[in-house]
Write a protein that holds these residues in place. Structure first.
Motif, PDB file in Angstrom:
ATOM      1  N   TYR A 262       0.504  -0.749   0.533  1.00 33.73           N
ATOM      2  CA  TYR A 262      -0.042  -0.195   0.115  1.00 33.73           C
ATOM      3  C   TYR A 262       0.817   1.147   0.199  1.00 33.73           C
ATOM      4  CZ  TYR A 262       0.708  -0.819   4.339  1.00 33.73           C
ATOM      5  OH  TYR A 262       1.015  -1.355   6.275  1.00 33.73           O
ATOM      6  N   GLN A 263       2.422   1.347  -0.869  1.00 27.93           N
ATOM      7  CA  GLN A 263       2.407   2.287  -0.950  1.00 27.93           C
ATOM      8  C   GLN A 263       2.681   3.612  -1.711  1.00 27.93           C
ATOM      9  OE1 GLN A 263       4.020  -0.976  -1.537  1.00 27.93           O
ATOM     10  NE2 GLN A 263       3.961  -0.914  -3.524  1.00 27.93           N
ATOM     11  N   GLY A 264       1.280   3.328  -2.098  1.00 27.59           N
ATOM     12  CA  GLY A 264       0.660   4.720  -2.552  1.00 27.59           C
ATOM     13  C   GLY A 264       0.359   5.565  -2.151  1.00 27.59           C
TER      14      GLY A 264
ATOM     15  N   SER B 287       2.055   7.310  -5.375  1.00 26.91           N
ATOM     16  CA  SER B 287       0.417   7.963  -6.038  1.00 26.91           C
ATOM     17  C   SER B 287      -0.091   6.162  -5.447  1.00 26.91           C
ATOM     18  CB  SER B 287       1.088   8.326  -7.841  1.00 26.91           C
ATOM     19  OG  SER B 287       1.127   6.568  -8.086  1.00 26.91           O
ATOM     20  N   VAL B 288      -0.964   6.352  -6.277  1.00 24.33           N
ATOM     21  CA  VAL B 288      -2.310   4.951  -5.978  1.00 24.33           C
ATOM     22  C   VAL B 288      -1.941   4.412  -7.068  1.00 24.33           C
ATOM     23  CG1 VAL B 288      -4.328   6.966  -4.514  1.00 24.33           C
ATOM     24  CG2 VAL B 288      -4.571   6.012  -6.825  1.00 24.33           C
ATOM     25  N   SER B 289      -1.499   4.845  -8.304  1.00 21.99           N
ATOM     26  CA  SER B 289      -1.137   3.655  -8.817  1.00 21.99           C
ATOM     27  C   SER B 289      -0.037   2.853  -8.626  1.00 21.99           C
ATOM     28  CB  SER B 289      -1.161   3.725 -10.310  1.00 21.99           C
ATOM     29  OG  SER B 289       0.103   5.191 -10.488  1.00 21.99           O
ATOM     30  N   ALA B 290       0.658   3.029  -7.508  1.00 22.45           N
ATOM     31  CA  ALA B 290       2.039   1.971  -7.438  1.00 22.45           C
ATOM     32  C   ALA B 290       1.964   1.706  -6.508  1.00 22.45           C
ATOM     33  CB  ALA B 290       3.070   3.494  -6.940  1.00 22.45           C
ATOM     34  N   GLY B 291       1.062   1.560  -5.990  1.00 21.45           N
ATOM     35  CA  GLY B 291      -0.197  -0.300  -4.876  1.00 21.45           C
ATOM     36  C   GLY B 291      -0.878   0.617  -3.756  1.00 21.45           C
ATOM     37  N   SER B 292      -2.077   0.176  -4.584  1.00 20.11           N
ATOM     38  CA  SER B 292      -3.281   0.477  -3.578  1.00 20.11           C
ATOM     39  C   SER B 292      -3.110  -1.060  -2.703  1.00 20.11           C
ATOM     40  CB  SER B 292      -4.882   0.035  -4.197  1.00 20.11           C
ATOM     41  OG  SER B 292      -4.893  -1.272  -3.977  1.00 20.11           O
ATOM     42  N   GLY B 293      -2.625  -1.999  -2.553  1.00 17.85           N
ATOM     43  CA  GLY B 293      -2.813  -3.166  -1.477  1.00 17.85           C
ATOM     44  C   GLY B 293      -4.323  -3.585  -1.278  1.00 17.85           C
ATOM     45  N   ASN B 294      -4.668  -3.984  -3.005  1.00 18.68           N
ATOM     46  CA  ASN B 294      -5.975  -4.572  -2.902  1.00 18.68           C
ATOM     47  C   ASN B 294      -5.935  -6.049  -2.784  1.00 18.68           C
ATOM     48  OD1 ASN B 294      -6.796  -6.780  -4.870  1.00 18.68           O
ATOM     49  ND2 ASN B 294      -7.831  -4.975  -5.268  1.00 18.68           N
ATOM     50  N   ALA B 295      -5.204  -7.056  -2.825  1.00 17.85           N
ATOM     51  CA  ALA B 295      -4.798  -8.250  -2.009  1.00 17.85           C
ATOM     52  C   ALA B 295      -5.687  -7.900  -0.250  1.00 17.85           C
ATOM     53  CB  ALA B 295      -4.282  -9.015  -1.893  1.00 17.85           C
ATOM     54  N   ILE B 296      -4.874  -7.074   0.464  1.00 20.93           N
ATOM     55  CA  ILE B 296      -4.811  -6.684   1.726  1.00 20.93           C
ATOM     56  C   ILE B 296      -6.129  -5.804   2.271  1.00 20.93           C
ATOM     57  CG2 ILE B 296      -4.040  -4.997   3.605  1.00 20.93           C
ATOM     58  CD1 ILE B 296      -1.043  -5.741   2.075  1.00 20.93           C
ATOM     59  N   ALA B 297      -6.643  -5.237   1.410  1.00 18.71           N
ATOM     60  CA  ALA B 297      -7.543  -4.705   1.510  1.00 18.71           C
ATOM     61  C   ALA B 297      -9.331  -5.576   1.122  1.00 18.71           C
ATOM     62  CB  ALA B 297      -8.339  -3.366   0.905  1.00 18.71           C
TER      63      ALA B 297
ATOM     64  N   GLY C   9      12.657   7.272   1.346  1.00 20.62           N
ATOM     65  CA  GLY C   9      11.176   7.267   1.103  1.00 20.62           C
ATOM     66  C   GLY C   9      10.807   6.278   1.095  1.00 20.62           C
ATOM     67  N   VAL C  10       9.275   5.568   0.711  1.00 21.70           N
ATOM     68  CA  VAL C  10       8.243   4.869   0.902  1.00 21.70           C
ATOM     69  C   VAL C  10       8.547   3.960  -0.060  1.00 21.70           C
ATOM     70  CG1 VAL C  10       6.576   3.663   1.774  1.00 21.70           C
ATOM     71  CG2 VAL C  10       7.321   5.457   3.157  1.00 21.70           C
ATOM     72  N   VAL C  11       9.286   3.180  -0.476  1.00 18.55           N
ATOM     73  CA  VAL C  11       8.994   2.414  -1.605  1.00 18.55           C
ATOM     74  C   VAL C  11       7.989   0.625  -2.052  1.00 18.55           C
ATOM     75  CG1 VAL C  11      10.145   1.145  -3.868  1.00 18.55           C
ATOM     76  CG2 VAL C  11      11.381   3.312  -2.459  1.00 18.55           C
ATOM     77  N   GLN C  12       7.897   0.359  -0.275  1.00 17.40           N
ATOM     78  CA  GLN C  12       7.542  -0.820  -0.211  1.00 17.40           C
ATOM     79  C   GLN C  12       7.036  -1.016   1.463  1.00 17.40           C
ATOM     80  OE1 GLN C  12      11.327  -1.831  -1.127  1.00 17.40           O
ATOM     81  NE2 GLN C  12      11.509  -0.643   1.145  1.00 17.40           N
ATOM     82  N   THR C  13       6.372  -1.500   1.175  1.00 13.94           N
ATOM     83  CA  THR C  13       5.693  -2.007   3.079  1.00 13.94           C
ATOM     84  C   THR C  13       5.402  -2.837   3.487  1.00 13.94           C
ATOM     85  OG1 THR C  13       3.130  -1.303   1.782  1.00 13.94           O
ATOM     86  CG2 THR C  13       3.752   0.205   2.667  1.00 13.94           C
ATOM     87  N   THR C  14       5.259  -3.288   4.788  1.00 13.19           N
ATOM     88  CA  THR C  14       5.809  -5.064   4.966  1.00 13.19           C
ATOM     89  C   THR C  14       4.434  -5.196   6.100  1.00 13.19           C
ATOM     90  OG1 THR C  14       7.024  -3.884   6.963  1.00 13.19           O
ATOM     91  CG2 THR C  14       7.949  -4.585   5.032  1.00 13.19           C
ATOM     92  N   GLY C  15       4.127  -3.865   6.377  1.00 19.08           N
ATOM     93  CA  GLY C  15       3.123  -5.440   6.963  1.00 19.08           C
ATOM     94  C   GLY C  15       1.565  -5.781   5.741  1.00 19.08           C
ATOM     95  N   GLY C  16       0.549  -6.045   6.379  1.00 13.01           N
ATOM     96  CA  GLY C  16      -0.341  -7.254   5.824  1.00 13.01           C
ATOM     97  C   GLY C  16      -1.526  -7.868   6.617  1.00 13.01           C
ATOM     98  N   LEU C  17      -1.056  -9.570   6.576  1.00  7.74           N
ATOM     99  CA  LEU C  17      -2.015 -10.346   6.178  1.00  7.74           C
ATOM    100  C   LEU C  17      -1.253 -11.589   7.432  1.00  7.74           C
ATOM    101  CD1 LEU C  17      -4.673 -11.243   3.821  1.00  7.74           C
ATOM    102  CD2 LEU C  17      -5.315  -9.198   5.365  1.00  7.74           C
ATOM    103  N   PRO C  18      -1.419 -11.585   8.729  1.00 12.82           N
ATOM    104  CA  PRO C  18      -1.228 -12.245   9.301  1.00 12.82           C
ATOM    105  C   PRO C  18      -0.494 -14.037   8.906  1.00 12.82           C
ATOM    106  CG  PRO C  18      -2.252 -11.988  10.655  1.00 12.82           C
ATOM    107  CD  PRO C  18      -2.955 -10.587   9.416  1.00 12.82           C
TER     108      PRO C  18
END
Length: 471
Positions: free
Chosen positions: A191-193, A197-207, A304-313
Motif C-alpha cells: 500500500y505504498q501508493g 501515487s495510488v497506482s503505485a500500490g493500493s494493497g488490493n489483496a490486503i483490502a 522514501g516509502v518504496v514498499q510496505t511490510t505490514g499485511g495479513l498474518p
C-alpha cells in the motif's frame, strides 16, 4: 447469465511473489489462474538484488544480519526458513535461464551492501527485478497458465470462515464477474501508493481480506528506502554503493544509509568502469528525471516509502490466520507484500525483499495447490449474492453526492504524509480513511476501460487499509 469460472487456485497479483506462487500451484497439479488489475506483469522498483549466502558455509551469518537489523517482533523461525532457501532460489532461477552477473570464476557475482557482514547481493545490477519477472513470466507461458488481466478484485467470498470465490470488475468490458475457487493466494503489491501515487500500490489483496473480516497486522510499520531521488518516488538501488558510489551527508561526510533518517546525496562520479554496464538503467533514469549527469553531478536523495511490510498474518505455510493465530481463514493464503510474515521489521535488509517474495510465493503456491486437491467447490449461492452486491457498489460510485476521485486521492495522500511525519493522530488518519473509502465518486458511468473507476477502487482499497489501523 455469464458462466461462472471455477478454478482450484486463484492467485491475486502480478509481481514476483504472485508469479512464483502461480508456478508452484500449477506444478502441484492444481488448476490455477492469475487475476490482477494490471494489464501485464508488474516489475518492482530496483531497490536491491537478491540476498543469498552463496559461497558461505551456512546461511547463519545472513540470519544474524537480518535479526540484528530487525525489531523484537521478528520471527526467528521465519527468518531461518527464508534465509536458508536463498541458495536454492538462485539455483532455480539459473536453471530457468536467469541472467546473473558473474565473477571471474563463473559464479554469480555478489555485491556488498549495508547491513551485511559479507558480500551477498546477487543479480544483474540495477536490472535484477526486471530479469526476475521476465524469467518467471517465461515459466508461466511454458505452463500455459491462464491469466485474467485488467480485472480488479472487488470482493472475497467467504462461507463460515472458508473461501469460496472472488468477484472482480473486468476493465476491458466493464462487466462484474464471479469466480469460484477452492484456494486463493493474496500476493499483490503493498500500500505504498499512500505516499507515492495510488497506482503505485493500493494493497488490493490486503483490502479484500479486511473487507472479508480478516484483521491485518503491523500496518503502521513503514520501512524507508534511504536513497529515493529527492522530489520523486524513484529509488536508487544499493548496488551503486559497492560499485564505487558514495552515500554522503550534504556536508560531504560518508554516512551509513541504514542509520541516516535525513536528506543526503549520492555521489556516482567515481563508479568503476567495469561497473557501468550494470548500472546503466538507473543512470539514465536519473538523467531523464532530474537532468543530472551522474558523471559530473551528485544526486540529492531522501528517505522514501518504496514498499510496505505490514499485511495479513500468516503461519509457516503461508496460511492466513485469524484471532491471533488461533484459526485459519480456510483456503486463504498470502505471500510477498500481502503477508506479514515476521521476516521484515521497520527496516529491510538489502536484498531480503526479493528473497522473501520468491520464497513465500513458492511455499504458498505449493501449499494452496495441495490443499485444493483435497477440497470441494461450494458456496455458489453466496458467490452470486456477492456478485450482485458488487454490481450495486460499482453503480453507486457514479452518483452526485460524494468526493471526486482527484480530491479523494489528494486528501488521503496528504493525510498519509502527515501521519508518517507525526503531524496528525492515528484517529484522524483512520477517520479520513473511512470517509474517503465511503464517499469517493466518479463522474462517468462508462463501463469499458474506465480508468476513473479503476482509480476510485484503488482509493477505496487504500481507505480500507487505513481504516484498519488499530486505535
Amino acid at each position: 447469465m455469464r458462466t461462472m469460472e471455477s478454478w482450484d487456485v486463484i492467485v491475486i497479483g502480478a509481481g514476483p511473489s504472485a508469479q512464483r506462487a502461480a508456478i508452484a500451484s500449477h506444478d502441484s497439479g492444481a488448476k490455477t489462474v492469475m487475476i490482477h488489475q494490471a494489464p501485464g506483469t508488474i516489475t518492482p522498483p530496483p531497490v536491491a538484488g537478491l540476498a543469498t549466502s552463496l559461497g558461505e558455509i551456512s546461511p547463519e551469518s545472513h540470519i544474524e544480519d537480518t535479526m540484528r537489523l530487525g525489531d523484537p517482533e521478528l520471527n526467528e523461525a521465519t527468518i531461518r526458513r527464508i534465509c536458508s532457501s536463498a541458495v536454492e532460489i538462485v539455483a532455480e532461477l539459473e536453471q530457468w535461464g536467469m541472467i546473473f552477473r558473474r565473477d571471474e570464476s563463473g559464479m554469480p557475482h555478489l555485491s556488498e551492501a549495508p547491513g551485511h557482514k559479507s558480500s551477498r547481493l546477487s543479480g544483474a545490477g540495477d536490472s535484477t527485478n526486471r530479469y526476475v519477472t521476465k524469467i518467471l513470466d517465461e515459466q508461466l507461458l511454458k505452463r500455459a497458465l491462464q491469466r485474467r488481466q485488467s480485472n480488479v478484485p472487488l470482493s472475497l467470498i467467504m462461507d463460515n470462515g472458508q473461501v469460496r470465490g472472488l468477484v472482480t470488475l473486468d476493465l476491458m468490458d466493464g462487466e462484474v464477474k464471479a469466480f469460484q475457487c477452492k484456494s486463493i493466494i493474496l500476493a499483490c503489491e503493498g500500500y505504498q501508493g499512500l505516499w507515492t501515487s495510488v497506482s503505485a500500490g493500493s494493497g488490493n489483496a490486503i483490502a479484500l481480506a479486511i473487507r472479508a473480516g480478516i484483521e491485518p497486522q503491523r500496518i503502521t510499520d513503514i520501512p524507508f528506502h534511504p536513497m529515493v531521488i529527492r522530489g520523486t518516488s524513484i529509488p536508487i538501488p544499493y548496488e551503486v554503493l559497492s560499485a564505487g558510489g558514495r552515500y554522503r551527508s550534504e556536508s560531504g561526510d560518508d554516512i551509513d544509509p541504514l542509520a541516516n533518517e535525513g536528506d543526503a546525496v549520492i555521489d556516482l562520479r567515481f563508479i568503476e568502469k567495469e561497473e557501468l554496464p550494470w548500472l546503466e538503467s538507473i543512470r539514465k533514469v536519473i538523467l531523464d528525471s532530474t537532468g543530472l549527469d551522474t558523471s559530473v553531478d551528485v544526486v540529492p536523495v531522501t528517505p522514501g516509502v518504496v514498499q510496505t511490510t505490514g499485511g495479513l498474518p500468516v503461519d509457516e505455510l503461508g496460511r492466513v490466520t485469524m484471532e491471533d493465530g488461533k484459526m485459519w481463514a480456510t483456503g486463504v493464503f498470502a505471500a510477498g507484500s500481502s503477508a506479514s510474515t515476521g521476516f521484515h521489521g521497520s527496516k529491510i535488509l538489502p536484498g531480503n525483499l526479493l528473497l522473501a517474495n520468491l520464497s513465500t510465493g513458492a511455499t504458498t503456491g505449493n501449499e494452496a495447490g495441495t490443499w485444493a486437491k483435497n477440497c470441494q467447490f461450494g458456496g455458489t449461492k453466496l458467490i452470486l449474492e456477492g456478485l450482485e452486491d458488487s454490481r450495486k457498489m460499482i453503480e453507486n460510485l457514479n452518483s452526485e453526492d460524494g468526493i471526486s476521485v482527484g480530491s479523494a486521492e489528494a486528501r488521503i495522500m496528504n493525510q498519509a504524509k502527515s501521519f508518517l511525519s507525526g503531524e496528525i493522530s492515528a484517529e484522524s488518519f483512520v477517520e479520513t480513511g473511512k470517509k474517503v473509502s465511503n464517499s469517493v465518486r466518479t463522474t462517468s458511468s462508462a463501463g469499458v476501460m474506465n480508468q476513473e473507476i479503476a482509480s476510485a477502487l484503488r482509493i477505496i482499497d487504500l481507505g480500507t487499509i487505513v481504516s484498519s489501523i488499530p486505535l
